[in-house]
Design a protein around this motif. Sequence first.
Motif, short mmCIF file in Angstrom:
data_model
loop_
_atom_site.label_atom_id
_atom_site.label_comp_id
_atom_site.label_asym_id
_atom_site.label_seq_id
_atom_site.Cartn_x
_atom_site.Cartn_y
_atom_site.Cartn_z
N GLY A 497 0.80 -1.22 0.00
CA GLY A 497 0.00 0.00 0.00
C GLY A 497 0.83 1.27 0.00
O GLY A 497 0.39 2.31 -0.50
N VAL A 498 2.06 1.21 0.55
CA VAL A 498 2.91 2.41 0.58
C VAL A 498 3.96 2.37 -0.53
O VAL A 498 4.86 3.22 -0.55
N GLY A 499 3.84 1.38 -1.44
CA GLY A 499 4.67 1.41 -2.64
C GLY A 499 5.93 0.56 -2.60
O GLY A 499 6.78 0.69 -3.49
N VAL A 500 6.10 -0.32 -1.61
CA VAL A 500 7.28 -1.18 -1.57
C VAL A 500 7.08 -2.34 -2.55
O VAL A 500 6.04 -3.00 -2.53
N ARG A 501 8.06 -2.59 -3.40
CA ARG A 501 7.93 -3.61 -4.42
C ARG A 501 8.96 -4.72 -4.20
O ARG A 501 9.89 -4.60 -3.41
N GLN A 502 8.75 -5.79 -4.93
CA GLN A 502 9.68 -6.91 -4.90
C GLN A 502 11.08 -6.43 -5.30
O GLN A 502 11.24 -5.66 -6.24
N GLY A 503 12.09 -6.88 -4.55
CA GLY A 503 13.47 -6.51 -4.83
C GLY A 503 13.94 -5.26 -4.13
O GLY A 503 15.15 -4.97 -4.12
N ALA A 504 13.02 -4.49 -3.54
CA ALA A 504 13.43 -3.27 -2.83
C ALA A 504 14.25 -3.63 -1.60
O ALA A 504 14.04 -4.67 -0.97
N ARG A 505 15.19 -2.77 -1.25
CA ARG A 505 16.00 -2.96 -0.06
C ARG A 505 15.48 -2.05 1.05
O ARG A 505 15.56 -0.82 0.94
N VAL A 506 14.94 -2.66 2.06
CA VAL A 506 14.27 -1.92 3.13
C VAL A 506 15.02 -2.16 4.43
O VAL A 506 15.21 -3.31 4.84
N GLY A 507 15.45 -1.09 5.07
CA GLY A 507 16.12 -1.22 6.35
C GLY A 507 15.14 -1.59 7.44
O GLY A 507 14.00 -1.15 7.46
N VAL A 508 15.59 -2.46 8.36
CA VAL A 508 14.78 -2.84 9.52
C VAL A 508 15.55 -2.39 10.76
O VAL A 508 16.61 -2.94 11.09
N LEU A 509 15.04 -1.36 11.42
CA LEU A 509 15.67 -0.78 12.61
C LEU A 509 14.70 -0.95 13.77
O LEU A 509 13.90 -0.07 14.08
N MET A 510 14.76 -2.11 14.42
CA MET A 510 13.77 -2.45 15.44
C MET A 510 14.42 -3.25 16.55
O MET A 510 15.39 -3.98 16.34
N VAL A 529 14.23 -7.18 0.13
CA VAL A 529 15.44 -7.50 0.88
C VAL A 529 15.40 -6.76 2.21
O VAL A 529 15.25 -5.53 2.25
N ALA A 530 15.50 -7.51 3.31
CA ALA A 530 15.52 -6.92 4.64
C ALA A 530 16.97 -6.59 5.01
O ALA A 530 17.81 -7.48 5.13
N VAL A 531 17.25 -5.31 5.18
CA VAL A 531 18.58 -4.85 5.58
C VAL A 531 18.55 -4.67 7.10
O VAL A 531 17.90 -3.76 7.61
N ALA A 542 25.44 2.17 7.50
CA ALA A 542 24.70 0.95 7.24
C ALA A 542 23.68 1.15 6.13
O ALA A 542 23.51 0.29 5.26
N ALA A 543 22.99 2.29 6.14
CA ALA A 543 22.01 2.57 5.09
C ALA A 543 22.68 2.70 3.73
O ALA A 543 22.15 2.23 2.72
N ARG A 544 23.86 3.29 3.72
CA ARG A 544 24.59 3.44 2.45
C ARG A 544 25.09 2.09 1.94
O ARG A 544 24.91 1.76 0.77
N LEU A 545 25.69 1.29 2.81
CA LEU A 545 26.20 -0.01 2.40
C LEU A 545 25.07 -0.95 1.96
O LEU A 545 25.24 -1.77 1.07
N GLY A 546 23.92 -0.82 2.61
CA GLY A 546 22.80 -1.69 2.26
C GLY A 546 21.94 -1.16 1.15
O GLY A 546 20.97 -1.81 0.76
N ALA A 547 22.28 0.01 0.61
CA ALA A 547 21.51 0.65 -0.47
C ALA A 547 20.03 0.72 -0.11
O ALA A 547 19.14 0.37 -0.90
#
Length: 996
Positions: A497-510, A529-531, A542-547
């Motif tokens: 719903g917010v536009g995340v697609r297959q193959g996107a690299r999304v950071g998980v900071l939790m 991809v869960a970064v 970390a955000a830069r290295l994980g794109a």
Amino acid sequence: MQKGSSGLVDLSAITGPVGRLVATAQNGLEVLRYGGLETGAVPSPFQIIESVPMYRLRRYFPPDSRPGAKPAGPPVLMVHPMMMSADMWDVTRDEGAVGILHKAGVDPWVIDFGSPDKIEGGMQRNLADHVVALSEAIDTVKQVTGRDVHLAGYSQGGMFAYQTAAYRRSKDLASIVGFGSPVDTLAALPMNLPASLAPAAADFMADHVFSRIDIPGWLARTGFQMLDPLKTAQSRLDFLRQLHDREALLPREQQRRFLASEGWIAWSGPAISELLKQFIAHNRMMTGGFSIHGDLVTLSDIDCPVLAVIGEVDDIGQPASVRGIKRAAPQADVYEFLIRAGHFGLVVGSKAATQTWPTVAAWVRWLDSGGEMPEGVSPMPLQPSENTESGVSLTSRVAHSTAAATEMAFSLARSAAGALVAANKSARTLAVETARTLPRLARLGQVNDHTRISLGRIMSEQARDAPHGEALLFDGRVHTYEAVDRRINNVVRGLIGVGVRQGARVGVLMETRPSALVAIAALSRLGAVAVLMPPDADLATAARLGAVSEIIADPSNLDAARALDMRVLVLGGGEARDLNLAEDADVVDMEKIDPDQVDLPGWYRPNPGLARDLAFIGFSTISGELIARQITNYRWALSAFGTASAANLGRSDTVYCLTPLHHQSGLLVSLGGAVVGGARVALSRGPCPERFLQEIRQYGVTVVSYTWAMLREVIDDPAFSLTGSHSVRLFIGSGMPAGLWKRVVEVFGPAQVVEFFATTDGQAVLANVSGAKIGSKGRPLPGGGEIALAAYDPEDNLILEDDRGFVRLAETDEVGVLLAHPRGPVDPLASVKRGVFAPADTWVSTEYLFRRDEDGDYWLVDNRDGVIHTARGPVFAATVNDAVGRLGAVDMAVTYGVDADGETLAVTALALRPGGTVPSADLSEALAGLPVGDAPDIVHVAPEMTLSATYRPLAGPLRQQGIPKPSRNAWYRDPDTHRYRRLTAAVRSEIVGSQE
């Protein structure tokens, strides 16, 4: 024919048999017509204090409320098993429980769950409903009487009593009395069924039989009688033989009618399923972690006195099983009363009237008023935890049974079967483990680049196969696979719903919590991809290295995520979520998205990930630099299936995830192994001594994950004290120091440590499955890739070749470079070797040095770049650390190189346990026989040792301090004697030379 003195025929010879026949016919007709003989007995008086759909609460012999009347005594609330009527406590008024207790000055109460087949919704009741209802009844008794309650339960009613006491943490309870109530259900099953086969059979019956049917009252009666068919047949024969003698039958008639027909009620299928699954298949009364309406409960929370009434010849609640309460409730004072009776004879009949109930009354008075301990009651001894699969002894059976010869034959047959079972126990265990392991290894062996496999897919499979199975434990609550899977799907819809697609690299900071697990699994199901961003790292790097394109954060990490120049998706955080997002367009509250309003696009297919696809990006720190580690679905699957196989994980296991989910060990080993094995995963907020013990018992933890020295935070804390039993059987992880390993095994024995070694690309995986050799990395994991040990010259840093130019394999105890034959994608940064053992073959160098002992076990020596090259020869850090780590006073060790006047010295720093000392003689002996490499030049005790975020001891801060200062806790290696001596200022000056 005889004649009397008068010469007439003796009519008694004729009338006697005729009268007996007539009496038999009359009594038999009465039995056929009314179900039994009319005894004229009336039930004891009682008052219904509370009546709700789940139960009615009876108070027997209600006290006179008039002024001057004798006050009621201490209240005893009695609990019947589900398949038996509550009238069991008043089968005979004079010899029944309520009557005897009342005469002894006790206030008897009875909870009556009724017959569920006669109550609307009754056949949908489960065990938790009974526990909650009993807890409510305790509140009522406490409110009415103003006194703490003695809780007494027979058979399964006693199990309810224990479970309710744990659920309430013993609140308002004066004591618990259990009559033949099993606790360690696998210690001794009825009819000596083998415990090793019971879990699988119970799981099958729960999932495929009683999930569809209920047990009517007549079947409950038949099942109870079949547990002791000889005694049932004998009782019926005795009744028929005495049918002519009404006076002989009347005293036992009410008991006979109760057992023959009137005392049995229906049993709901959900309740049976839960009993089989939680307390037989998983034995959770012993391990803890059973669920009461989503709350996790453990008997270790019971701290009120307990009296276990044990039948010496009870073949249902066998003594070994009943005595399990001693280990299950270590905080309670546990006593026992042994009576020579069978299961029902504990509470009904002549022995119950003359022994059981007078003793119970004396127990209540003793706790209420003090005085002498009741006669026959004694503290329960601690039983061994090992399951012997032995039940009631042969001598007890023979003494108890009137059919001695028949019983002996049956007992001998069972003993012979038991001997056969014991002789083949290891083979059976191997067969069970093989049945679990082979399908996993076969599936892993079939994985190729194009195989669809991922975390999201495996979780979907578990939700499909066991929707009501318990998947996730956190903060004392349990979540089923179905609930977790539904939450994952909802988050997937929110991401779309917010536009995340297959193959996107999304950071998980939790933080490690259910919403973090759900976010990672949802990204996997979406094909993104869960970064995994460590909260304590440089997040911008970390955000830069994980794109990273956007970040999923929980409320506690929202401010840190906001500092990065990208969109933030906020997920989870519990009920209190004051995010204040009104003016922040770059922050989206995912919890406000209605998943039902999101239309799935045409491109979406759940779980599209292929084995070769990038699934996660983790991070590690090398020499202070943050490094991104790419993890494919194959790499995740290899670790997950390997862990599940090596640890033999199944649905009865609970994996305690001490490591955070953003750490590779937490993702690959703890979460991955649990999901593949169908085990429960318990998320932790980190190592804490008090919380650790409380949670392993509350959750019924069987497997604990760790990384490096993490467990040191627990067992070395002065506040840590392990009392009573525990359910842990394995510790799984990597990097545990040898000394800590020894302490963990000593404290938590018989639990073992399974140490893993895995390269970041997953091409080489080792596991010390047996745990026998402390410090060893074990052997190649079944189902993993092929590995080899290439001979290595540490002096020249060269892999050695044979006469034909191929790489030579290392000999036994020779240092070698660990090579892996690649399966799946090869990391672009990996060191690839070709033409290694054959023309055009391809191997990946892990750059780790190992040796292989004569048994085939691998021992880590060092990293290829980490070898310390001294003037005397190479020093291998891991080998030295293992050697000194075995000294009892040593907590941890770190070996590193220091430059001294142009030469490199090897220095080993020790962290000692509180109060520990290391004599130089012990140090010399420990380092005299290193299997490979030289000993360090200097050894010293470090006042402080820095650990990384993953609890790995760091050499960098120590190296910066240079050569250690002289002290009584610093030693140097004498070049002449090769022994360690005190490091003095003169010796140090000679070593340092012109540097100072």
